[in-house]
Design an enzyme around this catalytic site. Structure first.
Site, short mmCIF file in Angstrom:
data_model
loop_
_atom_site.label_atom_id
_atom_site.label_comp_id
_atom_site.label_asym_id
_atom_site.label_seq_id
_atom_site.Cartn_x
_atom_site.Cartn_y
_atom_site.Cartn_z
N ASP A 1 -10.02 2.39 3.05
CA ASP A 1 -10.07 1.61 4.30
C ASP A 1 -10.82 2.34 5.41
OD1 ASP A 1 -8.71 -0.64 3.39
OD2 ASP A 1 -6.75 0.20 3.87
N LYS B 1 0.81 -1.23 0.00
CA LYS B 1 0.00 0.00 0.00
C LYS B 1 0.85 1.28 0.00
CE LYS B 1 -3.99 -2.06 2.29
NZ LYS B 1 -4.97 -1.95 3.37
#
Ligand code: ATR
Length: 277
Positions: free
Chosen positions: A103, A66
């Protein structure tokens, strides 16, 4: 021809994202494929470029890439810019790559949308100060809790993360510094559950009527979910709903449609997933 999407990570075999996106596509009648790619730690950028060169439209990015995805993209959403990590790549019409992070929105939508948790005026404890915590912190703050405390095994990392928010509603401490404090919601964003344990925190941290939330999920109840039940939490939740909600936000970014998440969460919970998604 069907539009092409994929998730990239390492490991990737157990990812449920291909199942989730196939369900979204089927239910919204979008013509798309969604595969999984085992990313090469030595050439993540090469893997991403090959996917888009071969006609890919968008990618989800999972551990451990990420942060590298954040560095790679040509532009970032304000949310992704703040958290230093990207989990959604979208090919723009001019050929550049845009990075988002869904997220935090996934966590908040699961807690407040799916389960009805009202953050207003609540005291929230976030356990952990690594990438997972950093990723959800801005979204949690936007919900307007009365206080948010970040507690971490290494206290200095919690203090640094709290200081970076520049908000006096946010504090940081070591796990041992939690004695005497009470919280309406305790979120586990540490990686400790992956090896079967839970962070060591005082037993009386959870307020009467308080909730617990584990950002991890598994086919069996996670250690922190079991801990919440043992503490008598009003609701003890795992991160399966967050997984589906963050996927739904990625789907929206790519396709412009919000898919229904409840039936997909229900199918995952009931284990009606054939093979390994
Ligand atoms: P992630 O991207 O999953 O957040 P990370 O950035 O490596 O992974 O962060 C892992 C987090 O879990 C950290 O907050 C870590 O605490 P430290 O900063 O003290 O290392 C926490 N963690 C890992 N193992 C732990 C354990 N056994 N007890 C408590 N916290 C633990």
């Amino acid at each position: 021809m069907a539009d092409k999407y994929a998730v990239i990570g390492n490991p990737i075999a157990h990812s449920k994202s291909p199942f989730i996106h196939a369900e979204f596509a089927r239910r919204t009648r979008h013509d798309m494929t969604y595969g999984r790619i085992l990313g090469n730690p030595d050439d993540f950028a090469g893997d991403v470029r090959s996917f888009f060169a071969a006609g890919g439209r968008g990618m989800n990015v999972t551990l451990p890439f990420k942060e590298r995805a954040w560095e790679l993209v040509d532009e970032r959403s304000p949310g992704a810019e703040r958290v230093g990590a990207v989990n959604t790549l979208t090919l723009l019409s001019d050929g550049r790559l845009c990075g988002d992070n869904t997220d935090g929105i996934g966590l908040v939508r699961d807690l407040s949308g799916n389960h009805g948790f009202d953050f207003g005026g609540k005291r929230v404890l976030l356990l952990g100060a690594g990438g997972a915590s950093r990723g959800v912190l801005p979204s949690l703050l936007e919900t307007g809790p009365a206080a948010l405390v970040i507690a971490n095994r290494t206290a200095s990392k919690a203090l640094d993360l709290a200081a970076a928010t520049a908000t006096d509603r946010v504090g940081g401490c070591g796990l041992e510094g939690l004695g005497g404090q009470r919280f309406d919601l305790i979120i586990n964003a540490t990686s400790v559950g992956l090896d079967g344990g839970v962070p060591t925190i005082p037993r009386d941290c959870l307020a009467v009527g308080g909730w617990t939330y584990d950002m991890l999920y598994g086919d069996a109840p996670t250690p922190f979910l079991r801990w919440g039940r043992e503490q008598g939490a009003a609701r003890a939740l795992d991160g399966l709903g967050m997984l589906v909600e963050q996927a739904a936000e990625s789907f929206f970014l790519w396709r412009g449609v919000h898919p229904s998440t409840a039936p997909v969460i229900a199918r995952l919970r009931s284990g009606q997933v054939h093979g390994r998604p």
